[in-house]
Design a protein around this motif. Structure first.
Motif, PDB file in Angstrom:
ATOM      1  N   TYR A 244       4.790  20.475   6.794  1.00  0.00           N
ATOM      2  CA  TYR A 244       4.572  19.278   7.595  1.00  0.00           C
ATOM      3  C   TYR A 244       5.041  19.546   9.016  1.00  0.00           C
ATOM      4  CZ  TYR A 244       9.590  18.474   6.709  1.00  0.00           C
ATOM      5  OH  TYR A 244      10.957  18.602   6.622  1.00  0.00           O
ATOM      6  N   GLY A 245       4.658  18.678   9.921  1.00  0.00           N
ATOM      7  CA  GLY A 245       5.047  18.887  11.315  1.00  0.00           C
ATOM      8  C   GLY A 245       4.611  17.736  12.198  1.00  0.00           C
TER       9      GLY A 245
ATOM     10  N   PHE B 294       4.990  14.328   5.971  1.00  0.00           N
ATOM     11  CA  PHE B 294       6.282  14.476   5.316  1.00  0.00           C
ATOM     12  C   PHE B 294       6.136  14.216   3.816  1.00  0.00           C
ATOM     13  CE2 PHE B 294       8.120  14.490   9.414  1.00  0.00           C
ATOM     14  CZ  PHE B 294       9.483  14.735   9.325  1.00  0.00           C
ATOM     15  N   PRO B 295       6.747  15.013   2.956  1.00  0.00           N
ATOM     16  CA  PRO B 295       6.834  14.652   1.539  1.00  0.00           C
ATOM     17  C   PRO B 295       7.593  13.326   1.417  1.00  0.00           C
ATOM     18  CG  PRO B 295       7.465  16.937   1.882  1.00  0.00           C
ATOM     19  CD  PRO B 295       7.353  16.316   3.238  1.00  0.00           C
ATOM     20  N   PRO B 296       7.179  12.405   0.531  1.00  0.00           N
ATOM     21  CA  PRO B 296       7.784  11.071   0.462  1.00  0.00           C
ATOM     22  C   PRO B 296       9.302  11.052   0.369  1.00  0.00           C
ATOM     23  CG  PRO B 296       5.796  11.117  -0.848  1.00  0.00           C
ATOM     24  CD  PRO B 296       6.026  12.522  -0.379  1.00  0.00           C
ATOM     25  N   HIS B 297       9.881  11.870  -0.507  1.00  0.00           N
ATOM     26  CA  HIS B 297      11.337  11.860  -0.665  1.00  0.00           C
ATOM     27  C   HIS B 297      12.039  12.349   0.604  1.00  0.00           C
ATOM     28  CE1 HIS B 297      11.703  10.532  -4.740  1.00  0.00           C
ATOM     29  NE2 HIS B 297      10.871  11.461  -5.186  1.00  0.00           N
TER      30      HIS B 297
ATOM     31  N   VAL C 135       8.846   5.299   7.634  1.00  0.00           N
ATOM     32  CA  VAL C 135       8.528   6.111   6.444  1.00  0.00           C
ATOM     33  C   VAL C 135       7.020   6.281   6.265  1.00  0.00           C
ATOM     34  CG1 VAL C 135       8.695   6.236   3.930  1.00  0.00           C
ATOM     35  CG2 VAL C 135      10.705   5.623   5.283  1.00  0.00           C
ATOM     36  N   PRO C 136       6.210   5.197   6.276  1.00  0.00           N
ATOM     37  CA  PRO C 136       4.761   5.397   6.143  1.00  0.00           C
ATOM     38  C   PRO C 136       4.175   6.264   7.255  1.00  0.00           C
ATOM     39  CG  PRO C 136       5.317   3.099   5.799  1.00  0.00           C
ATOM     40  CD  PRO C 136       6.552   3.771   6.325  1.00  0.00           C
ATOM     41  N   ALA C 137       4.681   6.100   8.490  1.00  0.00           N
ATOM     42  CA  ALA C 137       4.179   6.900   9.606  1.00  0.00           C
ATOM     43  C   ALA C 137       4.513   8.379   9.416  1.00  0.00           C
ATOM     44  CB  ALA C 137       4.774   6.397  10.921  1.00  0.00           C
ATOM     45  N   MET C 138       5.713   8.653   8.945  1.00  0.00           N
ATOM     46  CA  MET C 138       6.107  10.049   8.704  1.00  0.00           C
ATOM     47  C   MET C 138       5.221  10.691   7.638  1.00  0.00           C
ATOM     48  SD  MET C 138      10.232   9.459   8.823  1.00  0.00           S
ATOM     49  CE  MET C 138      10.748  11.111   8.396  1.00  0.00           C
ATOM     50  N   ILE C 139       4.829   9.895   6.635  1.00  0.00           N
ATOM     51  CA  ILE C 139       4.000  10.425   5.553  1.00  0.00           C
ATOM     52  C   ILE C 139       2.550  10.596   6.009  1.00  0.00           C
ATOM     53  CG2 ILE C 139       3.070   9.951   3.250  1.00  0.00           C
ATOM     54  CD1 ILE C 139       5.685   8.473   2.629  1.00  0.00           C
ATOM     55  N   LEU C 140       2.015   9.571   6.662  1.00  0.00           N
ATOM     56  CA  LEU C 140       0.603   9.585   7.042  1.00  0.00           C
ATOM     57  C   LEU C 140       0.308  10.483   8.247  1.00  0.00           C
ATOM     58  CD1 LEU C 140      -0.496   5.854   6.645  1.00  0.00           C
ATOM     59  CD2 LEU C 140      -1.281   7.801   5.309  1.00  0.00           C
TER      60      LEU C 140
ATOM     61  N   PHE D  22       0.815  -1.211   0.000  1.00  0.00           N
ATOM     62  CA  PHE D  22       0.000   0.000   0.000  1.00  0.00           C
ATOM     63  C   PHE D  22       0.852   1.265   0.000  1.00  0.00           C
ATOM     64  CE2 PHE D  22      -2.607  -3.306   2.009  1.00  0.00           C
ATOM     65  CZ  PHE D  22      -3.751  -3.236   1.211  1.00  0.00           C
ATOM     66  N   LYS D  23       2.165   1.079  -0.180  1.00  0.00           N
ATOM     67  CA  LYS D  23       3.081   2.223  -0.101  1.00  0.00           C
ATOM     68  C   LYS D  23       2.751   3.300  -1.115  1.00  0.00           C
ATOM     69  CE  LYS D  23       8.035   3.280  -0.143  1.00  0.00           C
ATOM     70  NZ  LYS D  23       8.076   4.179  -1.298  1.00  0.00           N
ATOM     71  N   ASP D  24       2.451   2.895  -2.369  1.00  0.00           N
ATOM     72  CA  ASP D  24       2.182   3.874  -3.409  1.00  0.00           C
ATOM     73  C   ASP D  24       0.875   4.621  -3.189  1.00  0.00           C
ATOM     74  OD1 ASP D  24       4.506   3.196  -4.685  1.00  0.00           O
ATOM     75  OD2 ASP D  24       3.570   1.718  -6.006  1.00  0.00           O
ATOM     76  N   LYS D  25      -0.015   4.039  -2.372  1.00  0.00           N
ATOM     77  CA  LYS D  25      -1.301   4.681  -2.101  1.00  0.00           C
ATOM     78  C   LYS D  25      -1.214   5.653  -0.933  1.00  0.00           C
ATOM     79  CE  LYS D  25      -4.047   0.788  -3.843  1.00  0.00           C
ATOM     80  NZ  LYS D  25      -2.911   0.014  -4.351  1.00  0.00           N
ATOM     81  N   ILE D  26      -0.079   5.631  -0.240  1.00  0.00           N
ATOM     82  CA  ILE D  26       0.096   6.528   0.900  1.00  0.00           C
ATOM     83  C   ILE D  26       0.500   7.913   0.401  1.00  0.00           C
ATOM     84  CG2 ILE D  26       1.423   6.987   2.998  1.00  0.00           C
ATOM     85  CD1 ILE D  26       1.775   3.998   3.317  1.00  0.00           C
ATOM     86  N   LYS D  27      -0.316   8.880   0.671  1.00  0.00           N
ATOM     87  CA  LYS D  27      -0.051  10.244   0.244  1.00  0.00           C
ATOM     88  C   LYS D  27       0.021  11.155   1.465  1.00  0.00           C
ATOM     89  CE  LYS D  27      -0.401   8.950  -4.043  1.00  0.00           C
ATOM     90  NZ  LYS D  27       0.806   8.830  -4.890  1.00  0.00           N
ATOM     91  N   PRO D  28       0.855  12.203   1.400  1.00  0.00           N
ATOM     92  CA  PRO D  28       0.927  13.129   2.532  1.00  0.00           C
ATOM     93  C   PRO D  28      -0.423  13.788   2.780  1.00  0.00           C
ATOM     94  CG  PRO D  28       2.746  13.472   1.004  1.00  0.00           C
ATOM     95  CD  PRO D  28       1.795  12.535   0.333  1.00  0.00           C
TER      96      PRO D  28
END
Length: 273
Positions: A152-153, A191-194, A182-187, A123-129
Motif C-alpha cells: 500500500y502507499g 491499507f489493510p483494514p487492521h 479509516v475508510p479513506a486509508m483503505i479505499l 458500507f464499512k464491510d463492503k470497503i476492500k483494499p
C-alpha cells in the motif's frame, strides 16, 4: 451514581472507538450533551466543554488501544506521523472554530456528521483494499499473520489534505476522526483494514493531544468529569483493541450504526426546536 455513569460513558466510548477506529468521541460527546440537558448534575454543560473534555479522554483511548495494537505489530508509525502533520494543524483550527458554535448550531452540525458516520459504517464491510495500480512516492509492505503480503502507499500531499480535514472535524466536534480516516486509508491508499484501524488510532492519539491542549488553553475543560471518564475510556480502549484482533466486529458495528442514526436525528431535532 454520577461517577458510575461517567465511568460507563468512558468505557463504552473507549471500547467502540478502539474497536472500529472511531476514537470514541462520537459516543462521549452526545452522551455528555444528553445528560447535560436532562440531568441536574451535568446541567449547564456547553458544546465547548463537552468537546474539550472528550478530546482529553480520547488521548487515553488512543494510547490504550495503540499499546495493544503495538503487540500485534499493526501500527504503521511512519505513516501515522505523516498524517499527523495534517491532522495536528487541522485539530487546532477546529478547536478555534468550535468556540463560535452555540448549542443549537452545534447540535445540527454534529447530528448531521453522526448520520454521515452511520452511513459510512453501513458500507464499512463492503470497503476492500484496492490493488495498487501505480507506485506512490511513499510505499509500504505489510505481512499479515497468515503470511500474506500487502502493498500500500500514498502521496504525502493527498495524505496531508485528507488528515487536515479529519483533524478539523476532530477539533470541532471532539471526535477522533477515524470514521473518515479509516475508510479513506483503505479505499484511497490500499491499507489493510487492521493496519488502517491501528494506524488511525495512533494518529488520533497524537492529534487529540494537540487539540486537547488548544481546548484547555481556551478553558473548555471539565476536569471533574474527565477524572471519571478517563479510567473507563482506558479500559475500553484496551478492550476494544483486544476484541478487534480476536473477533469479527460486524455485530457491534450493526448496533452502533442504528444508535448513531437515532442520536444524530435527535441532535438535529434538538437544534431545530
Amino acid at each position: 451514581m454520577q461517577s458510575f455513569i461517567l465511568l460507563l460513558i468512558g468505557l463504552v466510548g473507549g471500547t467502540v472507538g478502539s474497536l472500529v477506529g472511531l476514537g470514541g468521541g462520537i459516543i462521549i460527546v452526545p452522551a455528555l450533551l444528553f445528560f447535560g440537558t436532562y440531568t441536574r448534575w451535568l446541567s449547564g454543560i456547553t458544546p465547548q466543554t463537552a468537546v474539550g473534555t472528550s478530546l482529553l479522554v480520547i488521548i487515553f483511548i488512543g494510547l490504550a488501544s495503540t499499546l495493544t495494537y503495538m503487540k500485534h505489530k499493526t501500527v504503521d508509525y511512519r505513516s501515522a506521523w505523516i498524517f499527523f502533520l495534517g491532522s495536528g494543524p487541522g485539530g487546532i483550527a477546529g478547536a478555534i472554530a468550535n468556540k463560535s458554535l452555540n448549542m443549537h448550531s452545534f447540535s445540527i452540525y454534529f447530528g448531521s456528521f453522526i448520520i454521515l458516520t452511520s452511513f459510512i459504517l453501513m458500507f464499512k464491510d463492503k470497503i476492500k483494499p484496492k490493488k495498487m495500480k501505480r507506485p506512490f512516492p511513499i510505499m509500504r509492505i505489510y505481512q499479515d499473520p497468515d503470511g500474506n503480503m500487502h502493498t500500500y502507499g500514498f502521496h504525502p500531499v493527498t495524505a496531508w489534505v485528507l488528515s487536515f480535514i479529519v483533524g478539523l472535524f476532530s477539533g470541532l466536534f471532539g471526535i477522533g476522526g477515524g470514521s473518515l480516516m479509516v475508510p479513506a486509508m483503505i479505499l484511497l491508499f490500499a491499507f489493510p483494514p487492521h493496519v488502517a484501524v491501528a494506524t488511525s488510532m495512533f494518529m488520533i492519539f497524537l492529534s487529540s493531544l494537540l487539540s486537547s491542549i488548544t481546548h484547555v488553553s481556551m478553558g473548555n475543560m471539565d476536569w471533574g468529569m474527565a477524572l471519571f471518564l478517563v479510567p473507563g475510556a482506558w479500559i475500553g480502549g484496551r478492550l476494544g483493541a483486544f476484541i478487534n484482533t480476536r473477533l469479527n466486529s460486524k455485530t457491534v458495528v450493526n448496533v452502533l450504526r442504528v444508535i448513531l442514526l437515532v442520536v444524530g436525528f435527535r441532535l438535529i431535532y434538538q437544534g431545530l426546536f
